[in-house]
Write an enzyme that holds these catalytic residues in place. Structure first.
Site, short mmCIF file in Angstrom:
data_model
loop_
_atom_site.label_atom_id
_atom_site.label_comp_id
_atom_site.label_asym_id
_atom_site.label_seq_id
_atom_site.Cartn_x
_atom_site.Cartn_y
_atom_site.Cartn_z
CB THR A 486 10.67 -0.47 -2.28
OG1 THR A 486 11.35 -0.19 -1.05
CG2 THR A 486 10.01 -1.84 -2.16
NE ARG A 647 3.44 17.13 -3.40
CZ ARG A 647 4.57 17.22 -2.71
NH1 ARG A 647 4.70 16.51 -1.59
NH2 ARG A 647 5.55 18.00 -3.09
CB ILE A 648 3.59 10.24 -7.36
CG1 ILE A 648 2.26 9.48 -7.48
CG2 ILE A 648 4.75 9.35 -7.77
CD1 ILE A 648 2.12 8.30 -6.55
CD GLU A 725 2.25 -4.17 0.87
OE1 GLU A 725 2.07 -5.26 0.29
OE2 GLU A 725 3.07 -4.01 1.79
#
Length: 768
Positions: A486, A647-648, A725
């Site tokens: 991930t 926030r990415i 998810e």
């Protein structure tokens, strides 16, 4: 802290990467190791005298072992030993091991524990040989005699046996209700009442489950395991086999996909440990692809959803009941129906969830457990309601937009779902969509547009993180986290580099070792908010320590400076108002006569503050399909997924996560299902040839958009939420809704295969 663990010596970013900040699109720091083969997985670690184990699996679904004939197998070339329930090492109660673990609670399956058979495919013996080939050959020579008993594996035939879950899994929230939904439903002018069904799905990551147990001369076990939590597995092994935790180290530096299958230790781990203890040798056990279908799955699920609205489209009642399978060993539970009480404003909500016990292995968590099925049923029902109202599906959702959580009445910590609807619809071109089905065609294909909403929890757990600055200018940050593909290595390095103002190539993030500071499993989209916040916290403590060192230097220009007066940038400390007063961190350590400086941080959730809010990630999925009715073939040609996930931090890996979730959602909608022959209680299509998954030819344009959010309730340090998810949630519903728009055929089960489009679905049972 010890020096870098060789297996965890992950390459840092390439030279010249420079400074990073949240939201940048940074390539994976471990990418080169993976594409060149430098990264080694659980079954790729060698040891002197390593032997190999192959499991023998049961051929019945319920009963007991009467006799195991090992004569032919034991005399086969290269065979060292065969373990069964009659000669295995002593095992303690596995439930005891789970009390101190972060894996899903319950009663995990214990291989070779007794003569009882609980499911078809259960391991009944382990053949250990000098080579994998010899072990595999001998495994085929093991003869097992069974006393078979009647079994049950058909959910739809046993709905009448459903019961309320008994002991609750840790983290499971029983569904709540409000108002009088039945009365409101009866009184409403517009209604939907339908059953929905989701078939069994199995995890099929690229890397199959494997454990390599390397036994040291002192009896210490170093275990390389395919797991989402090295410390979970260490606790399991030490408790079940009565070993001191100092005698066991579990490592998982690289994991080739997991998505829930590695939350619990799977049976190859105790089998490998048994053999290592019995033989006092190093042992490797690797499951075959067929055996990957023998330790858990996404559970089969039946739903009944009833929605009622007034003539303006305002919801008057939401009623969602689900019945799911579990095993005879435990009540495995998922949050299936709860989402129907979170997404839309409604005064009358009734939710119910029950189980049916079958002769199968316990189901296990699979990407977005509960939500992937529960939201599918709700969102297809919402589409049906929109057509009953003659209303645009997006307009119906906006009409019932929930500004506070409908059942709890709590505000959301942040919720940019309305912006997701706007962004996604605009990029997709939704305003051009005709309302009526069967109105768009191109050549031999009908074209349809559908949409759905997605939702997932924003989770935060407890973890410790260490940050250590070394004299050569490297920053080594450590936690027993996991990276199942991930991007954990990358995002944690980014957080540390930004916090310390250092070039990314000077940062190394160590994970995947049970001896590192404690961390939870990588699951539930919680690693960034948990481990990432811990990284930021450890770096903040380290900066304060470094400032104190600078203040203590003779005639220091930093003597009276406070944290707000200084800046950490380009590997140096400087005064904000006097940028010329700059001190490289390497020189600071040298002047302080230190070869390293370390700080540790304990990350804990803001429980008191978080209890006041509902915390969730949201998405809006827009989908285009093309359907050839003559062949029953569906192509998903375009998807826009707009996500609000706080926030990415790492734009590239975050978008990749959502894109991968969309691919899996398409696979769930059209391809994936494990078929059971109920005469034998056995999954029959247990291979890649017959268990269909989406391949490159099935995937076309996927666009990922992120709405702006900054959630300091979920993540005080970062403002982030999770994105792992949410990518899959709502996708299958959007595909199903698009198929109805294309064809006018309402299909309520997954997967939607050509036979269903050509012949229709089989009738689902009514309310039991």
């Amino acid at each position: 802290m010890t020096d870098l663990i060789p297996e965890l010596r992950t390459p840092s970013a390439p030279e010249g990467t420079g400074r990073v900040r949240a939201g940048m699109a940074v390539s994976r720091v471990d990418g080169r190791a993976k594409v060149t083969g430098e990264a080694r997985y659980a079954a790729e670690h060698e040891a002197p005298g390593l032997c190999y184990g192959v499991a023998v699996n049961s051929t019945i679904a319920c009963g007991r072992i009467v006799r195991i004939d090992l004569v032919d197998a034991l005399t086969a070339h290269g065979v060292i030993a065969i373990l069964t329930h009659e000669n295995r090492p002593r095992m303690r109660d596995a439930d005891l091991a789970y009390k101190d673990m972060t894996a899903p609670g319950g009663s995990p399956f214990r291989p070779l524990y007794s003569d009882r058979i609980f499911y078809s495919g259960q391991p009944v013996a382990l053949v250990v040989a000098a080579s994998f080939e010899a072990a595999r050959h001998a495994a085929a020579l093991v003869r097992v005699t069974y006393e078979s008993e009647e079994h049950q594996t058909d959910l739809l035939a046993s709905l009448g046996q459903a019961y309320e879950p008994r002991p609750m899994k840790a983290g499971f929230t029983p569904p709540s209700s409000k108002g009088d939904a039945a009365k409101a439903f009866d009184a409403a002018p517009v209604k939907v009442d339908a059953q929905y069904y989701n078939g069994v799905e199995h995890h099929n990551p690229m890397e199959m489950h494997a454990s390599t147990v390397i036994r040291g001369e002192d009896g210490h076990l170093t275990i390389y395991d395919k797991t989402q939590g090295s410390q979970n597995c260490r606790w399991y092994v030490s408790r079940v086999f009565g070993l001191s935790k100092n005698k066991v180290t579990v490592r998982n530096p690289y994991v080739g996909g997991a998505f829930g299958s590695g939350l619990r230790p799977q049976y190859q781990l105790p089998l490998a440990v048994m053999a290592a203890l019995k033989l006092k040798r190093s042992v490797r056990v690797v499951l075959t692809r067929q055996q990957m279908f023998s330790f858990g799955h996404r559970p089969e699920t039946w739903h009944r959803v009833r929605l009622a609205a007034d003539l303006d489209g305002r919801l008057q009642a939401i009623m969602h009941e689900a019945i799911q399978e579990t095993s005879r060993l435990e009540d495995y539970v998922e949050v299936v129906v709860n989402w129907s009480g979170q997404l839309y404003a409604c005064d009358n909500i009734d939710l119910g969830y029950k189980l049916v016990a079958h002769d199968r292995h316990s189901p296990i968590d699979m990407r977005a457990p509960g939500a992937a099925h529960g939201v599918h049923a709700l969102e297809v029902a919402m589409d049906e309601l929109a057509y009953a109202l003659k209303m645009d599906p997006l307009a119906l959702r906006l009409k019932n937009y929930a500004d506070v959580a409908p059942i709890e009445g709590k505000p959301f910590s942040s919720k940019a779902l309305r912006e997701c609807y706007r962004m996604g619809a605009e990029r997709f071109g939704w305003k051009s969509r005709p309302q009526e089905p069967r109105t768009m065609r191109e050549g031999d294909e009908l074209v349809g547009w559908g949409m759905a909403t997605g939702v997932w929890d924003s989770l935060v757990m407890v973890a410790r993180v260490s940050a250590e600055l070394r004299a050569d200018g490297r920053l080594v940050v450590s936690s027993a986290a996991s990276d199942i593909g991930t991007g954990t290595y990358t995002v944690m390095a980014m957080i540390a580099a930004e916090a310390m103002g250092m070039p990314l190539e000077h940062v190394i993030f160590q994970l995947g070792d049970s001896n590192l500071p404690p961390a939870p499993v990588e699951g539930g989209s919680s690693h960034v908010t948990t481990i990432g916040s811990g990284v930021a916290g450890a770096c903040d403590k380290l900066k304060k320590r470094l400032l104190r060192l600078a203040q203590a230097l003779p005639e220091s220009p930093f003597a009276k400076a406070r944290m707000r007066d200084v800046e950490f940038a380009d590997g140096a400390l400087s005064l904000r108002k006097q940028p010329g007063q700059r001190l490289p961190l390497t020189e600071l350590l040298a002047a302080s006569q230190l070869d390293r400086v370390e700080e540790k941080f304990l990350m804990t959730p803001q429980m008191l503050k978080q209890r006041k809010y509902t915390r969730a990630v949201h998405s809006a999925v827009f989908c285009e399909v093309r359907v050839n009715e003559a062949l029953g073939m569906v192509r998903v040609t375009r998807v826009v997924s707009a996500v609000a996930a706080g926030r990415i931090i790492s734009a590239k890996t975050a978008a990749s996560q959502v894109r991968g979730g969309v691919v899996w959602g398409i696979s769930q909608a059209l391809h994936e299902e494990s078929h059971t022959d109920h005469r034998f209680g056995r999954f029959m299509n247990h291979n890649y040839a017959e268990y269909h998954v989406a391949v490159n030819a099935d995937i076309h344009d996927i666009e990922v958009l992120f709405a702006e959010e900054d959630d300091r309730v979920v993540s005080k340090q970062l403002g982030a939420k999770g994105v792992g998810e949410i990518g899959i949630v709502g996708v299958a519903a959007a595909v199903s809704n698009a198929i109805f728009h294309a064809t006018g055929k309402r299909l309520r089960t997954t997967p939607i295969t050509p036979d269903k489009l050509l012949l229709g679905e089989r009738a689902l049972p009514a309310q039991p």
